[in-house]
Design an enzyme around this catalytic site. Structure first.
Site, PDB file in Angstrom:
ATOM      1  N   ASN A 237       0.853  -1.195   0.000  1.00  0.00           N
ATOM      2  CA  ASN A 237       0.000   0.000   0.000  1.00  0.00           C
ATOM      3  C   ASN A 237       0.886   1.241   0.000  1.00  0.00           C
ATOM      4  O   ASN A 237       2.107   1.142  -0.059  1.00  0.00           O
ATOM      5  CB  ASN A 237      -0.941  -0.024   1.211  1.00  0.00           C
ATOM      6  N   ASP A 306      -3.838  -6.781   5.076  1.00  0.00           N
ATOM      7  CA  ASP A 306      -4.752  -7.737   5.720  1.00  0.00           C
ATOM      8  C   ASP A 306      -4.645  -9.125   5.098  1.00  0.00           C
ATOM      9  O   ASP A 306      -4.920 -10.129   5.741  1.00  0.00           O
ATOM     10  CB  ASP A 306      -6.198  -7.240   5.600  1.00  0.00           C
ATOM     11  N   LYS A 316      10.141 -15.664 -10.919  1.00  0.00           N
ATOM     12  CA  LYS A 316       9.219 -14.723 -11.574  1.00  0.00           C
ATOM     13  C   LYS A 316       8.195 -15.505 -12.407  1.00  0.00           C
ATOM     14  O   LYS A 316       8.587 -16.335 -13.251  1.00  0.00           O
ATOM     15  CB  LYS A 316      10.023 -13.787 -12.478  1.00  0.00           C
ATOM     16  N   PRO A 335      -2.062 -12.367   9.997  1.00  0.00           N
ATOM     17  CA  PRO A 335      -2.392 -12.131  11.421  1.00  0.00           C
ATOM     18  C   PRO A 335      -2.600 -10.639  11.647  1.00  0.00           C
ATOM     19  O   PRO A 335      -2.019  -9.809  10.939  1.00  0.00           O
ATOM     20  CB  PRO A 335      -1.131 -12.610  12.154  1.00  0.00           C
ATOM     21  N   ASP A 336      -3.434 -10.294  12.607  1.00  0.00           N
ATOM     22  CA  ASP A 336      -3.610  -8.891  12.978  1.00  0.00           C
ATOM     23  C   ASP A 336      -2.594  -8.595  14.082  1.00  0.00           C
ATOM     24  O   ASP A 336      -2.723  -9.089  15.210  1.00  0.00           O
ATOM     25  CB  ASP A 336      -5.047  -8.653  13.458  1.00  0.00           C
ATOM     26  N   PHE A 354      -4.405   2.691  15.108  1.00  0.00           N
ATOM     27  CA  PHE A 354      -4.835   3.664  14.111  1.00  0.00           C
ATOM     28  C   PHE A 354      -6.029   3.088  13.366  1.00  0.00           C
ATOM     29  O   PHE A 354      -6.235   1.878  13.353  1.00  0.00           O
ATOM     30  CB  PHE A 354      -3.707   3.948  13.109  1.00  0.00           C
ATOM     31  N   LYS A 368     -13.193  -0.486  15.623  1.00  0.00           N
ATOM     32  CA  LYS A 368     -11.818  -0.995  15.713  1.00  0.00           C
ATOM     33  C   LYS A 368     -11.284  -0.904  17.144  1.00  0.00           C
ATOM     34  O   LYS A 368     -10.504  -1.750  17.576  1.00  0.00           O
ATOM     35  CB  LYS A 368     -10.898  -0.235  14.740  1.00  0.00           C
ATOM     36  N   LYS A 372      -9.995  -4.483  18.134  1.00  0.00           N
ATOM     37  CA  LYS A 372      -8.533  -4.606  18.218  1.00  0.00           C
ATOM     38  C   LYS A 372      -8.035  -4.592  19.657  1.00  0.00           C
ATOM     39  O   LYS A 372      -6.874  -4.888  19.918  1.00  0.00           O
ATOM     40  CB  LYS A 372      -7.866  -3.457  17.460  1.00  0.00           C
TER      41      LYS A 372
END
Ligand code: PMT
Length: 426
Positions: A237, A306, A316, A335-336, A354, A368, A372
């Site tokens: 990301n 995630d 490749k 895993p979180d 966050f 969250k 969390k």
């Protein structure tokens, strides 16, 4: 005549390098110098007065009428210092000093000061090279003002050239030289840039037990994770790591022992921070377990993927030969990191998560907070030009009782606000 116990007044102006003034204060203190700080309102957008108050144990002046017990504050500040160092010094403040403009406490004090004035400029390369700035420097030099030249390199605005604040070490040394020139004796037993090497080999700057986080251990996660598809492709990301690095840097400047678990980013390790570099979510979880267990404060600002490809290829994948594998990539859940570690939270430990949201920011942040297991969630809106990769951020601090909306501010200033909030919870 020699003078012991000299005082340096440090003027802090509104520049991204303002956080480095904290390190300058610490470097001078280690050398045995009493430091006082006067700052502009713009500087407070980058680093709060609380930080300097905690570092110096002195009131920090900003407004001309801040101290009702001292109606001529600019005069007492000016008279009390042996050297007035303005670092970082913006083009604007330099111009005001050159022309005798005194429209706030810092510039009024500069006009009133008879002590040697030392300026460490920091600004964009074009502002630095502008004829007006160069002329102002010339005028000031002729008047005996000392300059600590800005360095060359990659600037916060993205330009490359002269304008970076000189190294903290060079600023501290030059200030000590000026003190010596005017006959001041400093009694510090340590070199200004001494670094302590802790057991286990991790290097932390000696915090000097001065800041309001002295004695605290802080763990921060930052940046993205990358999850390989094959030997050359990956899922990731847009996180640049700026938010997490700002938090780590601010915590270290406030005296904490900081471990930063960082995904791949293009940022230098903040001074005095132990950085552990990782790639994937699973690496991040493994690397964070120990520092989390040892931490008083844990801040999870990383943008962890995630999902990850279930069967990454170790070569490749080729168009044509591997079309099936490339056209449909099976994903499995990562895993979180935050939820896994927060499940083992100790009493007295403060866990900050966050929430990066494109919509329903507060609703999602509240969910969250519970799912969390965090004590507080820093909710920020993400999207085109927002939060990811930017130098500023707008956030809400959400806990079980309330949500507190913060204005758009620099990530450095937000880092300070988050740490101020955490301190209230500890
Ligand atoms: O790095 P920058 O360019 O400065 O950008 C900053 C930022 C936008 C990345 C930062 O401000 C931010 O919002 N970080 C959290 C990004 C995120 O992944 O949010 P989330 O809502 O998906 O996750 C919620 C929380 O769970 C976060 O604390 C995250 O670190 C954590 N998490 C998420 C998934 C996972 N597998 N493990 C986690 O620990």
């Amino acid at each position: 005549m020699t003078k012991t116990d000299p005082t340096v007044l440090i003027g802090v102006t509104g520049c991204i390098a303002a956080y480095k003034s904290c390190e300058i204060v610490r470097g001078l203190q280690k050398a045995g110098v009493r430091c006082k700080v006067v700052m502009t309102e713009h500087a407070a957008e980058f680093v709060g007065p609380t930080t300097f108050r905690a570092l110096t144990h002195e009131p920090v002046a900003m407004g001309l009428f801040d101290d009702p017990s001292d109606p001529i504050h600019h005069i007492s500040l000016a008279q009390e210092c042996d050297v007035f160092l303005i670092a970082p010094c913006t083009a604007n403040v330099m111009a005001k000093v050159a022309h005798g403009i005194a429209d706030d406490l810092l510039t009024t004090t500069a006009l009133a000061a008879t002590a040697p004035l030392v300026l460490a400029p920091a600004m964009n390369v074009h502002m630095y090279e502008a004829a007006a700035t160069q002329a102002n420097m010339g005028v000031l030099r002729e008047r005996g003002v000392r300059f600590i030249e800005a360095g060359e390199g990659y600037l916060a605005c993205g330009d490359v050239g002269r304008g970076r604040l000189a190294d903290v070490e060079a600023i501290v040394r030059r200030t000590l030289d000026v003190l010596a020139e005017i006959g001041c004796v400093v009694a510090g037993e340590e070199s200004a840039t001494t670094e302590a090497v802790r057991p286990g080999g991790a290097r932390f700057e000696d915090a000097g037990a001065q800041g309001d986080l002295a004695g605290k251990r802080v763990m921060v996660t930052a940046g993205p994770t990358v999850e390989p598809i094959d030997a050359v492709r990956y899922i990731s990301n847009h996180s640049s790591g700026k938010m997490g690095y700002a938090i780590a840097r601010a915590a270290a400047a406030r005296g904490a022992e900081v471990t930063l678990i960082s995904g791949p980013v293009a940022l230098d390790a903040p001074t005095g921070v132990n950085v552990v570099r990782v790639q994937s979510a699973r690496d991040m979880l493994a690397a964070a377990r120990e520092p989390f267990a040892a931490s008083d404060i844990a801040v999870f600002s990383a943008a962890v993927a995630d999902l990850r490809p279930a069967h990454p290829a170790d070569r490749k994948l080729k168009k044509g030969a591997d079309d099936d594998a490339l056209s449909s990539i099976e994903l499995v859940e990562n895993p979180d990191v935050l939820a896994t570690l927060a499940a083992g939270k100790r009493a007295g430990q403060c866990v900050v998560g966050f929430a990066a949201e494109t919509n329903d920011v507060l609703d999602n942040a509240r969910k969250k907070l519970v799912s969390k297991g965090a004590d507080v969630i820093v909710a920020n809106e993400v999207g085109e030009g927002r939060a990811f990769g930017t130098d500023d951020n707008k956030a809400w601090l959400v806990d079980a009782q309330e949500e507190c909306e913060l204005p758009l501010m620099s990530k450095d200033a937000l880092a300070e606000a988050i740490l101020d909030d955490v301190l209230r919870r500890l």
